[in-house]
Scaffold this active site. Sequence first.
Site, short mmCIF file in Angstrom:
data_model
loop_
_atom_site.label_atom_id
_atom_site.label_comp_id
_atom_site.label_asym_id
_atom_site.label_seq_id
_atom_site.Cartn_x
_atom_site.Cartn_y
_atom_site.Cartn_z
N ARG A 229 0.82 -1.21 0.00
CA ARG A 229 0.00 0.00 0.00
C ARG A 229 0.85 1.26 0.00
O ARG A 229 1.77 1.41 0.78
CB ARG A 229 -0.93 0.04 1.21
CG ARG A 229 -1.74 1.33 1.19
CD ARG A 229 -2.75 1.39 2.27
NE ARG A 229 -3.38 2.71 2.25
CZ ARG A 229 -4.63 2.92 2.54
NH1 ARG A 229 -5.40 1.92 2.86
NH2 ARG A 229 -5.12 4.13 2.51
N ARG B 56 -3.68 5.19 -4.69
CA ARG B 56 -3.42 4.10 -3.75
C ARG B 56 -3.25 2.78 -4.50
O ARG B 56 -3.95 2.53 -5.47
CB ARG B 56 -4.58 3.94 -2.77
CG ARG B 56 -4.76 5.17 -1.93
CD ARG B 56 -5.98 5.09 -1.10
NE ARG B 56 -6.15 6.40 -0.48
CZ ARG B 56 -7.01 6.65 0.46
NH1 ARG B 56 -7.79 5.69 0.89
NH2 ARG B 56 -7.11 7.84 0.98
N ASP C 214 -6.95 0.03 -1.21
CA ASP C 214 -7.72 0.62 -0.13
C ASP C 214 -8.84 -0.35 0.20
O ASP C 214 -9.62 -0.72 -0.69
CB ASP C 214 -8.28 1.98 -0.57
CG ASP C 214 -8.88 2.77 0.58
OD1 ASP C 214 -8.45 2.58 1.73
OD2 ASP C 214 -9.77 3.59 0.32
N ASP D 57 -11.97 -0.74 2.84
CA ASP D 57 -12.77 -0.03 3.84
C ASP D 57 -13.87 -0.94 4.38
O ASP D 57 -14.63 -1.53 3.59
CB ASP D 57 -13.43 1.21 3.23
CG ASP D 57 -12.44 2.30 2.89
OD1 ASP D 57 -11.45 2.45 3.64
OD2 ASP D 57 -12.66 3.00 1.90
#
Length: 162
Positions: A81, A90, A93, A95
């Site tokens: 990352r 990025r 990612d 989430d």
Amino acid sequence: MTTVTYIGLGSNLGDSRQILLEAVHKLATLGGVKTSKLYQSPPMGPQDQPNYLNAVVQLETDLAPLVLLDELQRFEQESGRVRLRHWGERTLDLDLLLYGQEHIQNDRLTVPHVGLCERDFVVIPLLDLDVNIQIKAQRLKDLPLVQHPTIAVLDDETWSNI
């Protein structure tokens, strides 16, 4: 106890499709997974960066929320990352968007994820997995952004081969 969770995936650095595919396979080590379609979206932040590839994974897991968050962050690190700037490019990612019906607010985690209902690259893939999904009594399929998305489908449900 098994909880149905939803994980948002995004990448716009490196071989994003391969990075997301590897992330899905890692998530499958934590429990049963289903994937949304694969989408391309314009960057939410600075516009001088590549478009993103996005998807959402439904994960059935026995992990507690903060333990799951630790695993997601570990997967991000293992993928190399890179986060160069706020809302910037990025490699990966991940989430934690939803954790069952729970509402979590602490210094490490907010669930439902902040801004979820304002992001078509999250809402539309969520609807791929559950057309009747609701957040705080709001049916996602009724949100205006669903009618005028800025994202494009790149692949159907078979992109991840899970």
